[in-house]
Design a protein around this motif. Structure first.
Motif, PDB file in Angstrom:
ATOM      1  N   GLU A   1     -29.012 -15.540  -5.335  1.00  0.00           N
ATOM      2  CA  GLU A   1     -30.367 -15.738  -4.636  1.00  0.00           C
ATOM      3  C   GLU A   1     -31.110 -14.347  -5.277  1.00  0.00           C
ATOM      4  OE1 GLU A   1     -30.572 -17.611  -0.387  1.00  0.00           O
ATOM      5  OE2 GLU A   1     -28.635 -16.676  -0.781  1.00  0.00           O
ATOM      6  N   SER A   2     -32.434 -14.241  -4.693  1.00  0.00           N
ATOM      7  CA  SER A   2     -33.443 -13.204  -5.182  1.00  0.00           C
ATOM      8  C   SER A   2     -32.790 -11.934  -4.582  1.00  0.00           C
ATOM      9  CB  SER A   2     -34.705 -13.644  -4.600  1.00  0.00           C
ATOM     10  OG  SER A   2     -35.515 -12.553  -4.788  1.00  0.00           O
ATOM     11  N   GLY A   3     -33.011 -11.131  -5.355  1.00  0.00           N
ATOM     12  CA  GLY A   3     -32.353  -9.652  -5.314  1.00  0.00           C
ATOM     13  C   GLY A   3     -30.854  -9.201  -5.388  1.00  0.00           C
ATOM     14  N   LYS A  11     -28.819 -10.071 -10.329  1.00  0.00           N
ATOM     15  CA  LYS A  11     -28.535 -10.656 -11.444  1.00  0.00           C
ATOM     16  C   LYS A  11     -29.404 -10.009 -12.602  1.00  0.00           C
ATOM     17  CE  LYS A  11     -30.785 -14.540 -10.126  1.00  0.00           C
ATOM     18  NZ  LYS A  11     -31.011 -14.061  -8.774  1.00  0.00           N
ATOM     19  N   THR A  12     -30.692  -9.767 -12.470  1.00  0.00           N
ATOM     20  CA  THR A  12     -31.295  -9.135 -13.593  1.00  0.00           C
ATOM     21  C   THR A  12     -30.769  -7.824 -14.006  1.00  0.00           C
ATOM     22  OG1 THR A  12     -33.468 -10.180 -12.926  1.00  0.00           O
ATOM     23  CG2 THR A  12     -33.671  -8.148 -14.146  1.00  0.00           C
ATOM     24  N   THR A  13     -30.402  -6.968 -12.868  1.00  0.00           N
ATOM     25  CA  THR A  13     -29.777  -5.629 -13.114  1.00  0.00           C
ATOM     26  C   THR A  13     -28.628  -5.703 -13.949  1.00  0.00           C
ATOM     27  OG1 THR A  13     -30.716  -4.915 -10.925  1.00  0.00           O
ATOM     28  CG2 THR A  13     -29.149  -3.603 -11.722  1.00  0.00           C
ATOM     29  N   PHE A  17     -29.185   2.133  -7.777  1.00  0.00           N
ATOM     30  CA  PHE A  17     -30.559   2.834  -7.850  1.00  0.00           C
ATOM     31  C   PHE A  17     -30.786   3.569  -6.677  1.00  0.00           C
ATOM     32  CE2 PHE A  17     -31.472  -1.289  -9.912  1.00  0.00           C
ATOM     33  CZ  PHE A  17     -32.002  -0.963 -11.232  1.00  0.00           C
ATOM     34  N   TYR A  58     -30.514  -0.531 -18.978  1.00  0.00           N
ATOM     35  CA  TYR A  58     -29.999   0.483 -17.983  1.00  0.00           C
ATOM     36  C   TYR A  58     -28.561   1.204 -18.134  1.00  0.00           C
ATOM     37  CZ  TYR A  58     -33.441  -2.104 -14.720  1.00  0.00           C
ATOM     38  OH  TYR A  58     -34.569  -2.459 -14.434  1.00  0.00           O
ATOM     39  N   ALA A  99     -27.221  -2.538  -6.494  1.00  0.00           N
ATOM     40  CA  ALA A  99     -27.810  -3.608  -7.311  1.00  0.00           C
ATOM     41  C   ALA A  99     -26.670  -4.409  -7.684  1.00  0.00           C
ATOM     42  CB  ALA A  99     -28.737  -3.406  -8.114  1.00  0.00           C
ATOM     43  N   ILE A 125     -29.348   1.738  -3.594  1.00  0.00           N
ATOM     44  CA  ILE A 125     -29.534   0.506  -3.544  1.00  0.00           C
ATOM     45  C   ILE A 125     -28.544  -0.034  -4.407  1.00  0.00           C
ATOM     46  CG2 ILE A 125     -31.012  -1.457  -4.278  1.00  0.00           C
ATOM     47  CD1 ILE A 125     -33.360   0.513  -3.976  1.00  0.00           C
ATOM     48  N   GLN A 140     -37.661 -13.304 -17.884  1.00  0.00           N
ATOM     49  CA  GLN A 140     -38.091 -14.555 -17.112  1.00  0.00           C
ATOM     50  C   GLN A 140     -39.732 -15.062 -17.496  1.00  0.00           C
ATOM     51  OE1 GLN A 140     -37.762 -13.484 -12.872  1.00  0.00           O
ATOM     52  NE2 GLN A 140     -38.713 -15.638 -12.322  1.00  0.00           N
TER      53      GLN A 140
HETATM   54  N1  LIG Z   1     -35.543  -0.172 -11.219  1.00  0.00           N
HETATM   55  C1  LIG Z   1     -35.270  -0.142  -9.975  1.00  0.00           C
HETATM   56  N2  LIG Z   1     -35.278   0.852  -8.846  1.00  0.00           N
HETATM   57  C2  LIG Z   1     -34.983   0.576  -7.677  1.00  0.00           C
HETATM   58  N3  LIG Z   1     -34.197  -0.642  -7.244  1.00  0.00           N
HETATM   59  C3  LIG Z   1     -34.372  -1.671  -8.318  1.00  0.00           C
HETATM   60  C4  LIG Z   1     -34.731  -1.587  -9.558  1.00  0.00           C
HETATM   61  N4  LIG Z   1     -34.474  -2.750 -10.218  1.00  0.00           N
HETATM   62  C5  LIG Z   1     -34.131  -3.573  -9.185  1.00  0.00           C
HETATM   63  N5  LIG Z   1     -33.743  -3.077  -7.929  1.00  0.00           N
HETATM   64  C6  LIG Z   1     -33.157  -3.393  -6.737  1.00  0.00           C
HETATM   65  O1  LIG Z   1     -32.072  -4.126  -7.161  1.00  0.00           O
HETATM   66  C7  LIG Z   1     -31.747  -5.194  -6.372  1.00  0.00           C
HETATM   67  C8  LIG Z   1     -31.226  -6.303  -7.428  1.00  0.00           C
HETATM   68  O2  LIG Z   1     -32.448  -6.450  -8.270  1.00  0.00           O
HETATM   69  P1  LIG Z   1     -32.371  -7.637  -9.543  1.00  0.00           P
HETATM   70  O3  LIG Z   1     -33.810  -7.639 -10.064  1.00  0.00           O
HETATM   71  O4  LIG Z   1     -31.232  -7.269 -10.271  1.00  0.00           O
HETATM   72  O5  LIG Z   1     -32.017  -8.891  -8.696  1.00  0.00           O
HETATM   73  P2  LIG Z   1     -32.145 -10.236  -9.232  1.00  0.00           P
HETATM   74  O6  LIG Z   1     -31.047 -11.067  -8.477  1.00  0.00           O
HETATM   75  O7  LIG Z   1     -32.620 -10.598 -10.666  1.00  0.00           O
HETATM   76  O8  LIG Z   1     -33.606 -10.831  -8.190  1.00  0.00           O
HETATM   77  P3  LIG Z   1     -34.689 -12.094  -8.834  1.00  0.00           P
HETATM   78  O9  LIG Z   1     -33.926 -13.223  -8.617  1.00  0.00           O
HETATM   79  O10 LIG Z   1     -35.467 -11.876  -7.757  1.00  0.00           O
HETATM   80  O11 LIG Z   1     -34.982 -11.638 -10.081  1.00  0.00           O
HETATM   81  C9  LIG Z   1     -33.045  -5.439  -5.821  1.00  0.00           C
HETATM   82  O12 LIG Z   1     -32.924  -5.202  -4.160  1.00  0.00           O
HETATM   83  C10 LIG Z   1     -34.006  -4.486  -6.286  1.00  0.00           C
HETATM   84  O13 LIG Z   1     -35.088  -4.487  -5.310  1.00  0.00           O
END
Ligand SMILES: Nc1ncnc2c1ncn2[C@@H]1O[C@H](COP(=O)(O)OP(=O)(O)OP(=O)(O)O)[C@@H](O)[C@H]1O
Ligand SMILES: Nc1ncnc2c1ncn2[C@@H]1O[C@H](COP(=O)(O)OP(=O)(O)OP(=O)(O)O)[C@@H](O)[C@H]1O
Ligand SMILES: [Mg+2]
Ligand SMILES: [Mg+2]
Lengths: 336, 321, 330, 504, 333
Positions: free
Chosen positions: C57-59, C62-64, C17, C73, C38, C36, C107
């Motif tokens: 861990e958070s961030g 995983k979601t991305t 990102f 995406y 991700a 970023i 989630q």
């Molecule tokens: N649309 C977006 N624009 C900019 N940055 C993003 C976007 N979506 C996610 N990020 C960034 O990408 C990184 C990974 O995010 P992601 O949501 O994939 O993490 P995650 O592992 O799912 O975390 P969580 O456990 O908190 O859900 C994070 O630092 C987040 O801030």
């Protein structure tokens, strides 16, 4: 970094300002009415040569695009042109009138703050109390009343019946204030002329109240609702759990947070105060920019309207920027 | 409980990174999350907000009054009897019983004019808010959804209009087009849509990242459908609240323009022009200006109360449950 | 299992990102748009019928990763194959077909359902995508789905706020099932639920998998859940996959230091599982400027030395089906 | 000290509340009544008007008309400007040539040239004599002359016009102290004043020490300011306030005839039915002007039965006006083919300030069955419409006639629209060759009796043709505190504070 | 040290009376860690807030006794209560992101408690940190920050909360709570918002504090695993009432209340072989207008008519194991 951001805001403002300039230019040219004809009034005779000469002098005989070209090139050189009617450089007219407008805006600002913020806080802390209800009802009245009407009522009550405040004007000549900055409050402090300061403040009061009433109402309501929201926050519970007194909790921990939005909105209001006070200026015979512009619009004094609107837009942009800067100071989370 | 918690956090997160102007809108009450709400219990909620209910009732009464004005007026509101010039209300010395609220400077029955005046004031408020809303919301949603050049152009244009002092702008429009009902509406809407644009755009930006929008995308919905059926319903309540709050100020603007000599300006009675042309008589015939002023005040007050109430009702965060 | 063709496969999948800098900052301060990172260079295969657990861990991205897989995406670079078709090149009909195949469960059951729509509206959207038109048929199908996820028919015209968290998650599952997909990305579907309800949803997902031969990418940060439901687990750290292995292997022989720390940190009611806790220093760095070399080196307790801070380790197969990206195993 | 030699303890300050801003303090650079009002307290002209509108010498000692196109003025000796310079023929010549010459004011041209008719040049013949030469005879010259004030040549040449406009120096009873044109203009007594026109006693320096003009645009505020004692004199008092102000023991209301001619112009080109004189007469009969004056104007207007303001030069008092007669009006309409006003419907345009009367007129006309609606405009928008035709028919407007000379009114309002000078205000698009011929004949006449005879004739023609609905001239209504002595409003709206005193 | 008897806190709401805390009795020994577990909304936080008498409007403590070191807190004057808060009893909140005041520097927030309670004037502090209160306060704060493991405390002292990561914020909150060396620490889900590895850091920090200072801790959590690993005793709450309380091992291995049993069964176990989890059917009840009887009855496998009809008392099973269930005996798993 901060400087770069400010610089950027200024750069972004340039096309906006240019847009404003072009819009106001076309607005004036395309609206019906011939400035020369209007200037001649409805009496006496006018020779066609005279009208032509004036039109030539004002460059009204040139095609529109040339007029625009002249306007823009002059503008880029910082020249706002000459008023048709007042025969003076617009920049000077604006400079002469702006302090009055700004002073009134600040008067309104201060009045609205002094009234509104305490009311907002108390209403929030004593939610649902009589005081809360009464002040909120008052706030609603404040925003529901046309300013000119309120102004006249205030004059009747405070000047005619009670003789406590003067009915109009900024400062009587007799007070003998030497002007330095054009801001009478500042000037009277600078020259140590305390009677002038008292008189200035007295003159400032009713117009400021009229202008600020609506904002005071809005600010009071906003302060109340943001205060209510803040008081629900976890960090307030923490403050209490630390053993703080209720007063310290509200004044130290809650207030600053509650003011974050309020302060920015208030700073933003400066823009509105500057651009929205022609009515108050008219009612109170306040010699500010607003009245000048209304007059100029009616007389089709193109350069004056153009110049004033550009200055208004500038002050608006500046007020916005100021709001953002203030915001960064009250809210540590934001980096400008 | 969880619901509220997440929405509070969300609101906070989004509060901090908003521009001051969005903050402004936000604090005008405009960040609404509607998660526990449908129209069914909306009216029940309204009942629990006595001030909002009162506001709603008064507004409805006013609207009825405007619609049925021709049936309600005791006298001809357009022409008067010059002999009745500045006739005081009936309870005053010199008042005539058939002219309950007295007469104006041309001997026209004030009550009839006030009743008729509701038409202009209310339609000014309603139409200009409606037009501003439609324009602002469609462009705002599109700008927030697509971003890119469309957003850029509209946002800059909005900046430009915002930098124009509103009254000067309206005054300019009125001067250019001449007085008249539609010209007035035009003047009010020309800038009025900007706030709605900004609101809709900001809300769309945050709405767009919502998981249900992603879900709709994942289920194969097109952009237009997403905007119309997923995003729009979720921001429309904020828009309604802003609309009610703005309606009051637009009605007042009409009065202000009348004060500057550029209102609706026909013989059709409008409160704005009644208040402003009657203000000269404030000292010897206060009723000519004050009574329409009261009518206006009551309407704007009610609209604001309603708007404020709606804000509370529609905002689950402000609810005790 | 490994012999089969993967259902979904990624090659060097990357999703960045951009956090945009202002024009002036770029010009004046010579700052660039910040990336970023991700998801960074992820190679992953998901086989038909399996549940791949994705933990981290958070961030950490995983979601991305999950969303990129189903084309919510667009990837920054790299390839995604679904049944050997390139996902990111799909358009029009192809895309619609893919949408029917691959679905997602979110989630947050509170945010993933449009609060202004009834259950009927919500579920009929995917049904229409599937090509159903007749209202009667649609209604029948909705009732079917509701029944399948354990909701009663009377719920059909209710709004999301009238449901509890667990029930909402069931609606989310029904919506995903409506397209009769093969592949479901379940993005922390139980994290927001109460413990007692969480189990209901997990059981439901398991049953559905058996019934429809679904393939799951199961994202979670709860290791006991992932242990319970997954066949294989991928561990993610700051945009990288650091270890993948079959569940039992991973839990019995975690190789990557991060995995080891993660597993040791799980508080468990089960005494037999408790291990000596490895307390990691510091916090997860931000993906804005991830550390060079091995991304875990800032917190690693088993650092080899210089190489960790310089060279990014690649994923190597240390034993059958057990991949790890650590210089200890290069 | 003051002229009468009596020791005054306190400096006296007189404050006047004006409705409009002052545009400039340079007598050559405006066409604005309010500015002139203020300027004339600091500048004197060659001649001035008495309250009864007679022309009397002021700076000039005497004047003679040498030929139909030549006038000679003798200038009073011993007059000094505020800066001490003596006022001589040079200054007079400079004053007028500054207006006549294009671009003479720092490159800008004066908008007052039109007020000098066909004046060709002004030359000094000796130090205290000047000669005015016209291209063609201009009978209203003397009556127009009070509008021009004498400015100091040397001072302006030395400092430039821009400086002059801010630091004006004149030969009037007051000199400027400070000026904020949108706020207040402060002047103090000029002790070396020559005393003003000897024909208007008392002669001598001004009576108050300081005179201040404050700008208070909002009428209600202006009145409030007078009531609150913040100002002593206010202009533009709304007529309906008169009773109430008179009831106040501290306030006196003063009125005098005005010089604005109000009429409803009926555009014969734009609206076909107005071509028929019967329709125009019918409309004149339909409107009860006296009743409108009594009610809307609270009796503070004077009816204009014909095309001239009563009391003006050559006024024809044989014309008694169209009497209010609804039946007659209906008859005339029926004759013209519009029984009960059927088929007639038009808009009556006006400005915000005059809309009450316009509405009242419309109400009367509607009695005949004609459908009339009133539109209120910004003058700037309406004016081009009036010039171009456009979608409109009638307009209720005023025309200033401060000279009280029919010439000054007929030329713009009733002469066929030939160019911008002629017919500039002819919103009826009235065109009667007979009228035009006689009018132009009259303009070159010098003999007053002949002119009077012709003007009476012209008025008859206009009255019969009724190109407008003849309405009224509003009175000038001003109010002052009872402290104010020797102050009377003047028909041209001038507020001359020279002779005004202030009681304790 | 702490003895809660029949504590009840009620919220009057539009939907009915919410008995957020219903007849809760607990006790905590000196230096003990007690785990309070239960699902979302069951009244855990309200129990803690009731101890501090900080129940938010419109909630009210309607009955019971909270005896802390011999005095009943519910009878204390507000001013006395204030001196107690932060000094003797401190609280760590659930969500660090919202619990630190965003507009004040972290160091200042940590020092605030010290200032309120005049800690720097106390003899022991004076001896340790010097006479100058400002400098002493700073010293103490930095010490605290280091103690809870905030790296580079000198710089962090001047930073704002948003510049801290979640884990750091939680540490700062703990530092605030520890600043006056409280005797009792109320930790309300201190790790819920955090990642597993960070959670482990924080929990071991709490453990360490408990060991070093002998601070009594009530650890609220919804994660049975956390409670099981860190607490000596566990109290299980359901819908405002305490349903089971006992030593950790006993509650985990020999749970008596059907709810506790269900809870344990619905957590996936990380053991070698996969054991099917068995969820509790139904949903967590809405606390508003709960009828009498056992609130768990509608979801209970062993329900009898009697469960609905009357309030069920706490029963002593063994020495320190109590259960609020009619037929708990013999229901061993
Ligand atoms: N649309 C977006 N624009 C900019 N940055 C993003 C976007 N979506 C996610 N990020 C960034 O990408 C990184 C990974 O995010 P992601 O949501 O994939 O993490 P995650 O592992 O799912 O975390 P969580 O456990 O908190 O859900 C994070 O630092 C987040 O801030
Ligand atoms: N302001 C309030 N008004 C009405 N009811 C409330 C209020 N605050 C809390 N409650 C009720 O009190 C009950 C207990 O809340 P509490 O915060 O103690 O739960 P909890 O066990 O801490 O939950 P969580 O795990 O979500 O933090 C909740 O069910 C809620 O309905
Ligand atoms: Mg995620
Ligand atoms: Mg809690």
């Amino acid at each position: 970094m901060r400087l770069a951001r400010i610089l950027e805001r200024i750069l972004v403002a340039i096309p906006v300002m240019l847009g404003v300039a072009i819009v106001v230019f076309f607005f004036m040219r395309l609206s019906p009415g011939d400035p020369v004809d209007l200037m001649m009034g409805e009496a006496g005779s006018v020779s066609p040569r005279e009208m032509e000469a004036l039109a030539r002098e004002f460059r009204l005989d040139e095609p529109l695009h040339m007029q625009l070209y002249h306007f823009l090139t002059d503008l880029l050189r910082g020249d706002l042109g000459n008023s048709f009617v007042k025969r003076k450089p617009v920049a000077r007219l604006v400079r002469e009138h702006l302090p009055a407008t700004i002073e009134l805006a600040f008067g309104a600002l201060i009045i609205s703050l002094v009234i509104a913020i305490p009311i907002g806080i108390i209403s929030a802390v004593k939610q649902h109390s009589i005081l809360d209800r009464v002040s909120m009802a008052g706030a609603f009245l404040g925003i529901s009343m046309p300013a000119f009407w309120m102004g006249i009522v205030l004059i009747l009550v405070f000047s005619v019946f009670w003789h406590v405040f003067p009915s109009h004007g900024r400062l009587p000549f007799a007070v003998g204030l030497k002007t330095i900055t054009g801001f009478y409050t500042i000037d009277s402090i600078l020259t140590g002329n305390w009677s002038a300061l008292a008189s200035t403040l007295k003159h400032l009061f009713l117009p400021s109240l009229t202008l600020g009433a609506g904002t005071a109402a809005t600010v009071a309501r906003m302060t109340r609702s943001s205060m209510l929201e803040v008081l629900r926050q976890d960090y307030i519970v923490l403050a209490r759990a630390k053993g703080l007194t209720e007063y310290a909790v509200v004044v130290k921990h809650a207030l600053r947070n509650a003011l974050i939005p309020t302060v920015t909105i208030v700073a933003l209001q400066i823009g509105t105060f500057l651009g929205g006070n022609m009515i108050v200026e008219t009612v109170f015979g306040w010699p500010g920019l607003g009245r000048l512009v209304v007059d100029a619009i009616q007389r089709r004094d193109f350069p004056l309207v153009q110049g004033a609107v550009i200055v208004y837009a500038l002050t608006f942009v500046a007020a916005n920027l100021l709001a953002d800067i203030i915001y960064t100071f009250v809210n540590p989370k934001i980096e400008l | 409980m969880k619901v509220n918690e997440t929405s509070v956090h969300f609101a906070q997160a989004s509060t901090s990174d908003r521009s001051p102007l969005q903050q402004h809108l936000y604090l005008l009450g405009i960040k609404l999350r509607l998660q526990r709400q449908n129209m069914g219990n909306f009216f029940q909620q309204l009942k629990r907000h006595p001030t909002a209910l009162l506001g709603a009732i008064v507004v409805i009464l006013y609207i009825l009054m405007a619609i049925f004005a021709p049936l309600l007026v005791p006298h001809d509101p357009f022409t008067g009897i010059l002999g009745n010039r500045i006739l005081p209300p009936k309870w005053y010395e010199g008042g005539k019983p058939e002219y309950v609220l007295g007469c104006d400077e041309l001997g026209r029955d004030l009550l009839s004019r006030i009743i008729y005046g509701a038409r202009v004031s209310i339609s000014v408020g309603l139409i200009s808010v409606a037009v501003s809303t439609v324009i602002g919301v469609t462009t705002g949603i599109a700008a927030g959804y697509y971003r890119g050049w469309f957003d850029e152009i509209f946002s800059r244009f909005a900046d430009l209009l915002l930098a124009f002092p509103f009254l000067i702008f309206a005054l300019g429009v009125m001067v250019a087009t001449g007085p008249g009902f539609w010209n007035l509406i035009f003047a009010l809407c020309f800038k009025g849509w900007v706030e709605f644009f900004r609101l809709a755009r900001g809300e769309t930006l945050s709405e767009k990242t919502k998981e249900y929008v992603e879900a709709a995308k994942a289920s194969g919905q097109g952009h237009l459908t997403i905007m119309l059926s997923e995003i729009m319903p979720n921001i429309i309540h904020s828009v309604i609240v802003l609309g009610t709050l703005r309606m009051g100020s637009l009605i007042i603007t009409e009065a202000s323009l009348s004060f500057l000599g550029l209102g609706v300006g026909t013989r059709i009675p409008a409160w704005g022009s009644m208040i402003s042309s009657g203000r000269q008589y404030m000292m010897n015939a206060w009723w000519i200006s004050t009574l329409p002023g009261m009518a206006l005040l009551l309407l704007v007050l009610s609209i604001n109360l309603l708007g404020e109430g709606l804000r509370d009702i529609l905002d689950p965060r402000l609810k005790i449950d | 299992m490994a012999a089969a063709e993967p259902l979904v496969r990624t090659e060097g999948l990357t999703k960045y990102f951009t956090s945009r800098r202002s024009l002036v900052a770029k010009l004046v301060a010579r700052q660039k748009d910040r990336l970023i990172k991700a998801v960074d260079d992820v190679n992953l295969a998901i086989y038909p019928g399996e549940t791949l657990g994705l933990v981290g861990e958070s961030g950490c991205g995983k979601t991305t990763l999950g969303r990129t897989l189903i084309k919510l995406y667009e990837p920054t670079s790299g390839e995604i194959y679904y049944r050997n078709q390139l996902v990111h090149e799909m358009r029009g009909k192809e895309l619609t077909a893919f949408r029917k195949e691959a679905q997602i469960i979110f989630q947050n059951p509170y945010a993933s359902l449009n609060p202004r729509k009834t259950v009927r509206d919500i579920i009929s959207v995917p049904l229409r995508t599937r090509g159903l038109r007749e209202p009667r048929i649609i209604e029948e199908e909705i009732l079917n789905l509701l029944h399948r996820v354990g909701l009663s028919p009377r719920h059909i015209d209710s709004y999301p706020h009238q449901f509890s968290g667990g029930q909402r998650q069931r609606i989310g599952v029904a919506r995903a099932l409506a397209l009769q997909p093969n592949f479901i990305v379940a993005d922390e579907p139980v994290s927001a639920l109460d413990v007692s309800v969480q189990a209901q949803i997990i059981n439901l997902l398991e049953e559905l998998q058996e019934e429809y031969q679904l393939t799951y990418l199961f994202i979670t940060h709860d290791l006991s859940v992932v242990h319970y439901i997954s066949d294989r687990i991928a561990v993610m750290y700051l945009g990288h996959i650091v270890e993948t292995a079959p569940t039992t292997t991973l839990f019995s022989r975690p190789l990557h230091p991060y995995t080891q720390a993660l597993l040791s940190a799980i508080p468990s009611v089960d005494k037999s599982f408790r291990r000596k806790r490895i307390i990691l220093e510091g916090t997860v760095p931000t993906p804005l400027d991830p550390p060079p070399g091995c991304r875990f080196h800032t917190r690693c307790f088993a650092k080899l030395g210089d190489i960790c801070t310089r060279v990014t380790p690649s994923l190597v197969e240390v034993e059958k089906n057990h991949f790890v990206a650590c210089h200890h195993f290069e | 000290g003051p002229a009468d030699g009596v020791e005054e303890e306190e400096a006296k300050t007189l404050i006047v509340g004006l409705a409009q801003s002052v545009l400039t303090l340079d007598p050559a650079m405006h066409r604005d009544r309010t500015s002139e009002t203020v300027i004339r307290n600091m500048f004197d002209g060659l001649v001035t008007r008495t309250p009864s509108m007679d022309i009397v010498p002021e700076i000039a000692e005497s004047y003679t008309q040498l030929s139909p196109t030549e006038w000679e003025f003798k200038i009073r000796e011993g007059i000094t400007f505020h800066n001490g310079d003596p006022l001589t023929a040079d200054d007079v010549e400079f004053t007028f040539m500054r207006i006549l010459t294009e671009g003479a004011v720092d490159g800008q041209s004066s908008p007052r040239k039109g007020l000098l008719g066909s004046l060709l040049k002004v030359e000094k013949t000796d130090d205290y004599t000047v000669l005015f030469t016209f291209e063609e005879p201009w009978p209203i010259f003397l009556r127009m002359l009070p509008h021009q004030q004498i400015v100091p040549k040397n001072y302006i040449e030395e400092h430039g016009s821009e400086y002059f406009a801010e630091n004006p120096v004149g030969a009037g009873p007051f000199k400027l102290v400070s000026a904020a044109l949108d706020e207040e203009i402060v002047m103090e007594r000029f002790d070396d004043y020559y005393g003003g026109s000897p024909e208007i006693p008392p002669v001598g320096p001004a009576h108050v020490d300081t005179a201040i003009f404050q700008i208070i645009p909002e009428t209600s505020t202006r009145i409030a300011a007078l009531q609150a004692g913040d100002v002593h004199i206010i202009s533009n008092v709304p007529t309906h306030m008169v009773d109430q102000l008179e009831a106040d023991p501290n306030i006196a209301v003063k009125t005098c005839t005005g010089t604005n001619f109000f009429s409803v112009s009926l555009d014969m080109e734009v609206y076909e039915p107005f071509k028929d004189v019967r329709v125009r007469k019918a409309l004149n009969h339909a409107v009860d002007v006296d009743e409108i004056i009594a009610t809307v104007m609270d009796g503070l207007a004077i009816r204009c039965p014909g095309p001239c303001i009563p009391g003006s030069f050559g006024y024809n008092d044989a014309i008694t006006g169209y009497d209010y007669d609804l039946e007659k009006a209906k008859e005339l309409l029926a004759e013209a083919g519009y029984p009960n006003g059927e088929g007639l419907s038009f808009v009556l345009d006006t400005q915000d300030a005059h809309k009450d009367t316009a509405e009242a007129i419309a109400q009367y006309i509607e009695e005949t069955g004609i459908d009339v609606s009133v539109r209120v405009w910004d003058w700037g928008v309406l004016k081009p419409l009036l010039d171009e035709g456009g979608e409109r028919a009638a307009v209720f407007s005023s025309w200033g006639n401060s000279t009280m000379e029919p010439h000054d009114l007929f030329e713009p309002k009733f002469v066929s629209k030939l160019d911008d000078v002629l017919g500039r205000g002819n919103y009826s698009r009235y065109s009667n060759p007979e009228f035009d011929e006689l009018f132009f004949e009259t303009t070159v006449l010098i003999d007053d009796n002949e002119r009077i005879a012709n003007y009476k004739k012209l008025q008859e023609i206009l009255f019969e043709d009724a190109p407008v609905i003849f309405v009224y001239t509003p009175m000038v209504v001003e109010a002052c505190s009872t402290q104010v002595e020797r102050w009377e409003p003047s028909p041209d709206g001038r507020i001359n504070l020279h002779r005004v005193g202030l009681k304790e | 040290m702490l003895e809660i008897k029949n504590l009840s806190t009620h919220f009057p709401t539009e939907r009915g009376l919410v008995k957020a805390v219903n007849n809760v009795s607990l006790s905590l020994a000196k230096g003990e860690i007690l785990g309070l577990v239960g699902e979302s909304g069951c009244g855990k936080s309200m129990t803690l807030l009731s101890i501090l008498r900080l129940v938010p409007f419109p909630g009210k403590i309607v009955g019971g006794e909270v005896t802390f070191r011999g005095c009943n807190l519910l009878e204390k004057k507000p001013a006395e209560m204030r001196t107690l808060r932060g000094q003797d009893i401190a609280m760590v909140f659930q969500d660090p992101m919202t619990t630190l005041n965003p507009v004040f520097r972290v160091g200042e927030q940590i020092g605030e408690s010290l200032r309120i309670h005049g800690a720097m004037g106390k003899e022991s502090f004076r001896r340790k940190y010097g006479e100058n209160r400002k400098i002493a306060e700073r010293k103490r704060v930095l010490e605290l920050m280091r103690e809870v493991g905030i790296p580079s405390a000198e710089e962090r002292y001047l930073e704002y909360p948003h510049q801290f990561s979640g884990g750091m914020q939680q540490r700062a909150l703990i530092a605030i709570a520890l600043s006056c060396n409280p005797k009792l620490l109320l930790a309300d889900e201190p790790t819920t918002a955090l990642d597993v590895t960070i959670q482990a850091q924080i929990l071991s920090l709490l453990e360490q504090i408990n060991k070093e200072h002998g601070t009594g801790i009530i650890l609220v959590t919804h994660d049975l695993g956390v409670a099981a690993e860190f607490c000596q005793r566990i109290a299980v709450m359901y819908a405002g009432s305490l349903v089971e309380i006992g030593p950790t091992d006993v509650v985990i291995e020999d749970p008596q209340h059907p709810y506790t049993i269900g809870l344990l069964r619905s957590i996936p176990k990380i053991t070698g072989k996969k054991e099917k989890i068995k969820p509790i059917f139904g949903n967590v009840p809405d606390l508003a207008g709960l009828a009498g009887g056992c609130p768990f009855a509608p979801r209970c496998d062993f329900v009898e008519d009697a469960c609905y009809s009357r309030d069920i008392p706490m029963r002593q099973i063994t020495d320190n194991h109590q259960v609020r269930c009619l037929n708990s005996q013999g229901q061993n798993v």
